[in-house]
Design a protein around this motif. Structure first.
Motif, PDB file in Angstrom:
ATOM      1  N   ALA A   1       0.947  -1.220   0.130  1.00 57.50           N
ATOM      2  CA  ALA A   1       0.089   0.083   0.065  1.00 57.50           C
ATOM      3  C   ALA A   1       0.796   1.224   0.079  1.00 57.50           C
ATOM      4  CB  ALA A   1      -0.889  -0.068   1.485  1.00 57.50           C
ATOM      5  N   LEU A   2       1.965   1.229   0.748  1.00 55.98           N
ATOM      6  CA  LEU A   2       2.672   2.426   0.920  1.00 55.98           C
ATOM      7  C   LEU A   2       3.616   2.617  -0.553  1.00 55.98           C
ATOM      8  CD1 LEU A   2       4.070   2.319   4.544  1.00 55.98           C
ATOM      9  CD2 LEU A   2       2.474   3.819   3.769  1.00 55.98           C
ATOM     10  N   ALA A   3       3.903   1.554  -1.145  1.00 55.66           N
ATOM     11  CA  ALA A   3       4.736   1.762  -2.479  1.00 55.66           C
ATOM     12  C   ALA A   3       4.037   2.464  -3.550  1.00 55.66           C
ATOM     13  CB  ALA A   3       4.945   0.328  -2.824  1.00 55.66           C
ATOM     14  N   LYS A   4       2.568   2.270  -3.258  1.00 58.81           N
ATOM     15  CA  LYS A   4       1.727   3.204  -4.250  1.00 58.81           C
ATOM     16  C   LYS A   4       1.491   4.507  -3.996  1.00 58.81           C
ATOM     17  CE  LYS A   4      -1.060  -1.222  -4.938  1.00 58.81           C
ATOM     18  NZ  LYS A   4      -2.425  -1.661  -4.620  1.00 58.81           N
ATOM     19  N   LEU A   5       2.199   5.076  -2.983  1.00 64.47           N
ATOM     20  CA  LEU A   5       2.169   6.586  -2.577  1.00 64.47           C
ATOM     21  C   LEU A   5       3.305   7.236  -3.022  1.00 64.47           C
ATOM     22  CD1 LEU A   5       0.280   5.914   0.768  1.00 64.47           C
ATOM     23  CD2 LEU A   5      -0.618   6.520  -1.320  1.00 64.47           C
ATOM     24  N   PRO A   6       3.144   8.532  -2.980  1.00 66.67           N
ATOM     25  CA  PRO A   6       4.493   9.454  -3.165  1.00 66.67           C
ATOM     26  C   PRO A   6       5.370   9.200  -2.037  1.00 66.67           C
ATOM     27  CG  PRO A   6       2.484  10.661  -3.500  1.00 66.67           C
ATOM     28  CD  PRO A   6       1.976   9.344  -3.026  1.00 66.67           C
ATOM     29  N   PRO A   7       6.713   9.044  -2.433  1.00 64.17           N
ATOM     30  CA  PRO A   7       7.738   8.684  -1.355  1.00 64.17           C
ATOM     31  C   PRO A   7       8.054  10.060  -0.475  1.00 64.17           C
ATOM     32  CG  PRO A   7       8.545   8.927  -3.446  1.00 64.17           C
ATOM     33  CD  PRO A   7       7.218   8.994  -3.613  1.00 64.17           C
ATOM     34  N   GLU A   8       7.373  11.264  -0.789  1.00 65.72           N
ATOM     35  CA  GLU A   8       7.664  12.560  -0.011  1.00 65.72           C
ATOM     36  C   GLU A   8       6.429  12.492   1.032  1.00 65.72           C
ATOM     37  OE1 GLU A   8       5.836  13.729  -3.585  1.00 65.72           O
ATOM     38  OE2 GLU A   8       7.406  12.581  -3.148  1.00 65.72           O
ATOM     39  N   ALA A   9       5.460  11.840   1.056  1.00 64.88           N
ATOM     40  CA  ALA A   9       4.373  11.780   1.617  1.00 64.88           C
ATOM     41  C   ALA A   9       4.616  11.379   3.287  1.00 64.88           C
ATOM     42  CB  ALA A   9       3.147  11.024   1.390  1.00 64.88           C
ATOM     43  N   VAL A  10       4.148  12.343   3.961  1.00 66.75           N
ATOM     44  CA  VAL A  10       4.321  11.836   5.656  1.00 66.75           C
ATOM     45  C   VAL A  10       3.277  10.699   6.069  1.00 66.75           C
ATOM     46  CG1 VAL A  10       5.467  13.857   6.162  1.00 66.75           C
ATOM     47  CG2 VAL A  10       3.139  13.565   6.255  1.00 66.75           C
TER      48      VAL A  10
END
Length: 55
Positions: A9-18
């Motif tokens: 799930a996290l891999a689908k999100l922008p890497p700079e998101a907190v």
């Protein structure tokens, strides 16, 4: 949710998101994690996300 599901799930999100978590009716940054090994037969290992206590 397993670690594999969380990573997927996290891999689908922008890497700079907190990463935030609900804490006492508000949101807190996740600042650390704790790993607890399986505590007996059939018990899974656990990962505990810890909020930032300085907010």
């Amino acid at each position: 949710m397993t670690v594999a599901q969380l990573l997927e799930a996290l891999a689908k999100l922008p890497p700079e998101a907190v990463v935030l978590m609900e804490s006492d009716g508000g949101l807190s940054l996740v600042s650390a994690l704790d790993f607890v090994a399986a505590q007996g037969p059939g018990a899974p290992a656990e990962v505990i996300l810890l909020p930032n206590m300085e907010e």
